[in-house]
Write a protein that holds these residues in place. Structure first.
Motif, PDB file in Angstrom:
ATOM      1  N   ARG A 152      -3.666 -13.242  10.744  1.00 15.32           N
ATOM      2  CA  ARG A 152      -2.716 -12.283  10.273  1.00 15.32           C
ATOM      3  C   ARG A 152      -3.121 -11.324   9.173  1.00 15.32           C
ATOM      4  N   ASP A 153      -4.062 -11.743   8.401  1.00 16.25           N
ATOM      5  CA  ASP A 153      -4.686 -10.713   7.353  1.00 16.25           C
ATOM      6  C   ASP A 153      -5.449  -9.625   8.306  1.00 16.25           C
ATOM      7  N   LYS A 154      -5.852  -9.907   9.362  1.00 17.23           N
ATOM      8  CA  LYS A 154      -6.508  -8.770  10.156  1.00 17.23           C
ATOM      9  C   LYS A 154      -5.490  -7.745  10.791  1.00 17.23           C
ATOM     10  N   VAL A 155      -4.205  -7.922  10.558  1.00 20.84           N
ATOM     11  CA  VAL A 155      -3.306  -7.031  11.230  1.00 20.84           C
ATOM     12  C   VAL A 155      -3.128  -6.021  10.284  1.00 20.84           C
ATOM     13  N   THR A 156      -3.140  -4.923  10.763  1.00 18.22           N
ATOM     14  CA  THR A 156      -2.764  -3.418  10.108  1.00 18.22           C
ATOM     15  C   THR A 156      -1.623  -2.849  10.936  1.00 18.22           C
ATOM     16  N   PHE A 157      -0.675  -2.181  10.163  1.00 18.49           N
ATOM     17  CA  PHE A 157       0.260  -1.446  10.776  1.00 18.49           C
ATOM     18  C   PHE A 157       0.451  -0.192   9.882  1.00 18.49           C
ATOM     19  N   SER A 158       0.922   0.713  10.638  1.00 17.90           N
ATOM     20  CA  SER A 158       1.188   2.272   9.892  1.00 17.90           C
ATOM     21  C   SER A 158       2.689   2.746  10.644  1.00 17.90           C
ATOM     22  N   GLN A 159       3.202   3.525  10.072  1.00 20.07           N
ATOM     23  CA  GLN A 159       4.275   3.994  10.536  1.00 20.07           C
ATOM     24  C   GLN A 159       4.760   5.468  10.356  1.00 20.07           C
ATOM     25  N   LEU A 160       5.354   6.178  11.163  1.00 17.35           N
ATOM     26  CA  LEU A 160       5.653   7.529  11.051  1.00 17.35           C
ATOM     27  C   LEU A 160       7.267   7.821  11.345  1.00 17.35           C
ATOM     28  N   TYR A 210       6.361   7.328   0.018  1.00 15.43           N
ATOM     29  CA  TYR A 210       5.666   8.297   0.479  1.00 15.43           C
ATOM     30  C   TYR A 210       5.291   9.231  -0.894  1.00 15.43           C
ATOM     31  N   PHE A 211       6.238   9.526  -1.635  1.00 11.29           N
ATOM     32  CA  PHE A 211       6.122  10.344  -2.958  1.00 11.29           C
ATOM     33  C   PHE A 211       4.900   9.743  -3.956  1.00 11.29           C
ATOM     34  N   ASP A 212       4.914   8.420  -3.921  1.00  7.98           N
ATOM     35  CA  ASP A 212       4.062   7.801  -4.722  1.00  7.98           C
ATOM     36  C   ASP A 212       2.522   7.739  -4.081  1.00  7.98           C
ATOM     37  N   GLY A 213       2.297   8.328  -2.974  1.00  9.61           N
ATOM     38  CA  GLY A 213       1.032   8.246  -2.523  1.00  9.61           C
ATOM     39  C   GLY A 213       0.778   7.365  -1.399  1.00  9.61           C
ATOM     40  N   GLU A 214       1.720   7.078  -0.459  1.00 10.48           N
ATOM     41  CA  GLU A 214       1.537   5.883   0.409  1.00 10.48           C
ATOM     42  C   GLU A 214       1.402   6.814   1.781  1.00 10.48           C
ATOM     43  N   GLY A 215       1.562   7.981   1.961  1.00 10.01           N
ATOM     44  CA  GLY A 215       1.678   8.637   3.166  1.00 10.01           C
ATOM     45  C   GLY A 215       1.540  10.024   2.987  1.00 10.01           C
ATOM     46  N   LYS A 216       1.395  10.799   4.353  1.00 10.38           N
ATOM     47  CA  LYS A 216       1.421  12.338   4.308  1.00 10.38           C
ATOM     48  C   LYS A 216       2.958  12.618   4.272  1.00 10.38           C
ATOM     49  N   VAL A 217       3.145  13.762   3.778  1.00 16.35           N
ATOM     50  CA  VAL A 217       4.645  14.170   3.599  1.00 16.35           C
ATOM     51  C   VAL A 217       4.807  15.495   4.008  1.00 16.35           C
ATOM     52  N   VAL A 261       1.310  14.933  -4.055  1.00 15.90           N
ATOM     53  CA  VAL A 261       1.127  13.475  -3.649  1.00 15.90           C
ATOM     54  C   VAL A 261      -0.333  13.195  -3.839  1.00 15.90           C
ATOM     55  N   ASP A 262      -0.439  11.721  -3.935  1.00 12.54           N
ATOM     56  CA  ASP A 262      -1.649  11.108  -3.494  1.00 12.54           C
ATOM     57  C   ASP A 262      -2.041  11.154  -2.275  1.00 12.54           C
ATOM     58  N   ARG A 263      -3.450  11.548  -1.886  1.00  8.97           N
ATOM     59  CA  ARG A 263      -3.934  11.453  -0.649  1.00  8.97           C
ATOM     60  C   ARG A 263      -3.937  10.014   0.011  1.00  8.97           C
ATOM     61  N   PRO A 264      -3.157   9.781   1.096  1.00  5.14           N
ATOM     62  CA  PRO A 264      -3.623   8.529   1.670  1.00  5.14           C
ATOM     63  C   PRO A 264      -4.683   8.111   2.117  1.00  5.14           C
ATOM     64  N   SER A 265      -5.569   6.993   1.758  1.00  6.55           N
ATOM     65  CA  SER A 265      -6.877   6.726   1.885  1.00  6.55           C
ATOM     66  C   SER A 265      -6.764   5.747   3.300  1.00  6.55           C
ATOM     67  N   ALA A 266      -7.840   6.091   3.988  1.00  8.31           N
ATOM     68  CA  ALA A 266      -8.227   5.567   5.310  1.00  8.31           C
ATOM     69  C   ALA A 266      -8.360   3.843   5.139  1.00  8.31           C
TER      70      ALA A 266
END
Length: 759
Positions: free
Chosen positions: A344-352, A419-426, A457-462
């Motif tokens: 489960r630690d290898k699972v990554t997910f992102s959302q739009l 998102y405004f704390d740097g967790e994604g692109k706005v 906002v902080d640029r989201p890191s890859a």
């Protein structure tokens, strides 16, 4: 063979280095690595784009004009208050890009939506707002039409075009209810699919729906190229659809049981925070989709339940903020390349998240009442909170302040605060109506856009995918292995048939062909398993595979050396930390008593803090009421400004009538003086008349008293006479001559009685 020998030599060298490093750690303490200062994260501004919808047939005058690709000019019409006050030059507003009425949906998606989808496939979150007044084209921009799709359908097309060959089996990834995902095996996924097989909508039922039966959609053919999609990973897409109505979150995909007697209203959902401090909607339905058609089916299902109403400005006005979320789940394949790795630690997910905000509106134009008025108030209040949060963020960044951003004042801002704390692109699309009557509302939208563009906002890191120990090309090796096994089975059948017929045919591939798991752990001797007559697996393919494995092994050796050096430095620092901790343990006993005393004090302070938290919640409730009243006061202020303009026009008329009123006033004052004099005279006459009446009453009273005295005397005399008469009668009756003169005497008595009775 060379790569195998090189790997064995490298392994022996690494072992010797580890043994020597263990000796060096005991006798020679390496120096402490220098501490490097922390680098600040790069920041990006919130990208704001502008889109101007075309004028309709019944709209004649426009208040917008495109100056350049990034500048839009607003000109006040003649009917506006700004034009009447002398500000007729207009104002210029700058954006990342201005899309005028000649732009297409594809141009808009290529510039705004496609980079967000590309970031989604790279495990980066994205947020897209559609902001504007009512009837400005927000829903059309996000959803579009079947033959001219918007950002949402095109995003789904690009996602499924990009991961079509690497999708996982349905139900391999399942939500855990806490904003995460669990991983299951293929067998468990098939068992779960059998349970949900009866819930799928048939093709006939889908064709009978007007949304699907009449849908002739033009799909988006693009896909994300490059390394954004990892061929050695499996992907799954989950979608959810919610709305924020009257500051409550409702799930548009929730299955509510039908009750013919009393239908239960939908239940609102709560916002919660996961272990990584990300906000999510607890209990929201997430549907796994395998194609764009399934995603559309889910989208239209939610749109049927979304709240829309008819207003004077829009026939189908959205009365809530809708949020359509696309979550992309990704996990690497196991070493065999056949199933998803069960870690489960290898699972990554992102959302739009694609947000269609309800349009701001003024009740003076819509003439809303009842539920529509309450909905408009809640919509304007949530948009006001969004603007307040943007202004607070801008002030904190410009003035280096630390003001508290009021995210919790609205469910909309509380949901997307990460998102405004740097967790994604706005990104934000400002939809503008060019109609001249909408100039005042458009100016407020432009001011909000200017504030938003100044927020960074902080640029989201890859997200770094740690695949240490897993060889690349596992999926392709598994496919080749399966193809080889199929060919081997065919050749065995041919061999068995030829041997039965008497023809000798050498086997091309042996039955004990190795699994790709063995290929991932060691080098294979090709002469043992492959003959010269085999055409399926060529030496060139295996040579390229071995060369790539040798390069990966070199990289892994370098990475292992770096980690060894880092481990040595950390071990030295841990020894120093252990010495320091031993000295701290000595002070523990002395501080234990102090801690017990302080613990009691902490309990007392906790009770105080709990009471203060209740007071703070009460104050927050009062503050919410004050904010709502403030918004209503602002609307009243706008109405007052209009009334003030009308009052200025009436001022001249009032000045003209002032003189007439003054003349009438003087005339009335003179009449009032005359009336007062006459009143005084009448008062004096009334007083004299009252005095005369009092004299008359006194005289009449005296006369009445005299008459009453005379009547009393006469009555007294009458009584005396009657007594004398009675005595005379008795004397007559008793006399001897009473019988002789009885009759005459009776007549005489009768006459005397009548005479006595007369006054």
């Amino acid at each position: 063979i060379f790569s195998a020998c090189f790997c064995e030599c490298s392994t022996q060298t690494i072992g010797r280095n580890m043994k020597s490093s263990k000796v060096q750690r005991v006798h020679h303490r390496p120096p402490k690595p220098p501490q490097t200062p922390m680098k600040k994260k790069p920041k990006d501004p919130v990208e704001v784009y502008c889109r101007v919808r075309p004028l309709k047939e019944d709209e004649l005058e426009s208040c917008t004009e495109r100056v350049s690709d990034t500048v839009l000019q607003l000109t006040p019409p003649e009917c506006s208050l700004a034009f009447k006050s002398g500000h007729s030059n207009g104002s210029l507003h700058t954006f990342q890009q201005v899309f005028y009425d000649d732009c297409t949906q594809k141009d808009l998606f290529d510039r705004i939506g496609f980079p967000l989808v590309e970031g989604l496939l790279q495990s980066k979150n994205g947020l897209l707002f559609a902001y504007g007044i009512t009837n400005s084209g927000k829903t059309y921009t996000m959803t579009g039409e079947p033959d001219n799709a918007g950002i949402l359908p095109r995003s789904l097309d690009v996602i499924f075009n990009s991961i079509a060959e690497v999708q996982a089996t349905r139900h391999v990834f399942r939500p855990d209810g806490c904003n995460g995902f669990n991983v299951f095996t293929e067998a468990e996924a098939r068992s779960e699919a059998n349970k949900h097989r009866g819930k799928k909508i048939s093709a006939k039922a889908r064709s009978e729906m007007p949304e699907f039966g009449d849908l002739l959609r033009v799909p988006e053919p693009r896909r994300v190229e490059g390394r954004a999609v990892d061929e050695d990973s499996s992907y799954a897409v989950y979608v959810s659809y919610v709305e924020i109505y009257n500051n409550y979150v409702y799930d548009l995909l929730e299955e509510v049981p039908v009750d013919l007697i009393k239908q239960k209203p939908p239940q609102s959902k709560n916002l919660r925070e996961d272990q990584q401090h990300n906000m999510y909607i607890s209990g929201a339905t997430e549907v796994e989709v395998k194609s764009t058609e399934e995603a559309f089916e889910t989208l239209y299902k939610g749109q049927k339940r979304r709240r829309v109403a008819h207003t004077q400005l829009n026939e189908e006005s959205s009365r809530s903020h809708s949020v359509f979320t696309i979550r992309l789940v990704q996990a690497p394949l196991d070493p065999s390349g056949e199933e998803v790795l069960g870690d489960r630690d290898k699972v990554t997910f992102s959302q739009l998240s694609l947000v269609d905000l309800a349009g701001s509106e003024r009740t003076s134009r819509t003439n809303s009442a009842g539920d529509r008025l309450r909905e408009a108030g809640n919509i304007n209040a949530s948009l006001m909170v969004l603007r307040t949060c943007m202004e607070t963020l801008r002030d904190n960044q410009i003035n280096s302040a630390s003001k508290i951003v009021p995210y919790r004042d609205s469910k909309l801002t509380h949901l997307f605060k990460n998102y405004f704390d740097g967790e994604g692109k706005v990104r934000m699309i400002v939809c503008v109506s060019p109609k001249a009557e909408d100039y005042v509302e458009t100016i407020h939208v432009m001011r909000f856009a200017e504030v938003t563009q100044e927020v960074v906002v902080d640029r989201p890191s890859a997200v770094r995918k740690d695949v240490f120990g897993l060889a690349p090309g596992r999926r392709k090796a598994n496919m080749l292995y399966r193809a080889a096994m199929k060919e081997a089975a065919v050749l065995r059948e041919v061999e068995s048939s030829s041997s039965s017929s008497g023809d000798a045919m050498g086997p091309a591939i042996l039955a004990n062909a190795p699994h790709p798991f063995k290929l991932a752990l060691g080098v294979l001797c090709l002469q043992k398993y492959i003959s010269e007559e085999c055409d399926s697996f060529t030496l060139a393919e295996f040579r390229s595979l071995l060369e790539s494995r040798a390069q990966v092994r070199e990289q892994l050796i370098q990475e292992l050396t770096k980690k060894q050096n880092t481990f040595r430095a950390q071990l030295v620092s841990q020894e120093e930390e252990l010495f320091r901790l031993r000295s701290l343990v000595r002070d523990y006993d002395s501080r234990k008593t102090t801690w017990e005393r302080s613990n009691k004090e902490v309990q007392r302070l906790k009770a105080i803090i709990s009471s203060q938290d209740e007071q703070i919640s009460h104050i927050n409730a009062e503050l919410e009421g004050m904010r709502s009243s403030l918004s209503s006061r602002q609307r009243e202020l706008e109405c007052t400004s209009v009334r003030l303009a009308q009052a200025s026009q009436q001022k001249d008329m009032l000045m003209k009538t002032t003189e007439l009123y003054e003349y009438e006033k003087r005339d009335l004052e003179e009449r009032l003086v005359v009336w007062r004099r006459e009143n005084e005279k009448q008062k004096e006459e009334k007083d004299q008349l009252r005095k005369r009446m009092r004299g008359y009453v006194h005289l009449e009273k005296e006369r009445f008293e005299k008459l009453s005295a005379q009547m009393e005397r006469k009555e007294h005399d009458l009584v005396a006479k009657s007594e004398k008469l009675r005595q005379v009668k008795e004397l007559i009756r008793n006399s001897p001559c009473a019988s002789v003169s009885r009759t005459p005497l009776r007549d005489h008595n009768t006459d005397a009685t009548a005479a006595a009775s007369t006054p």
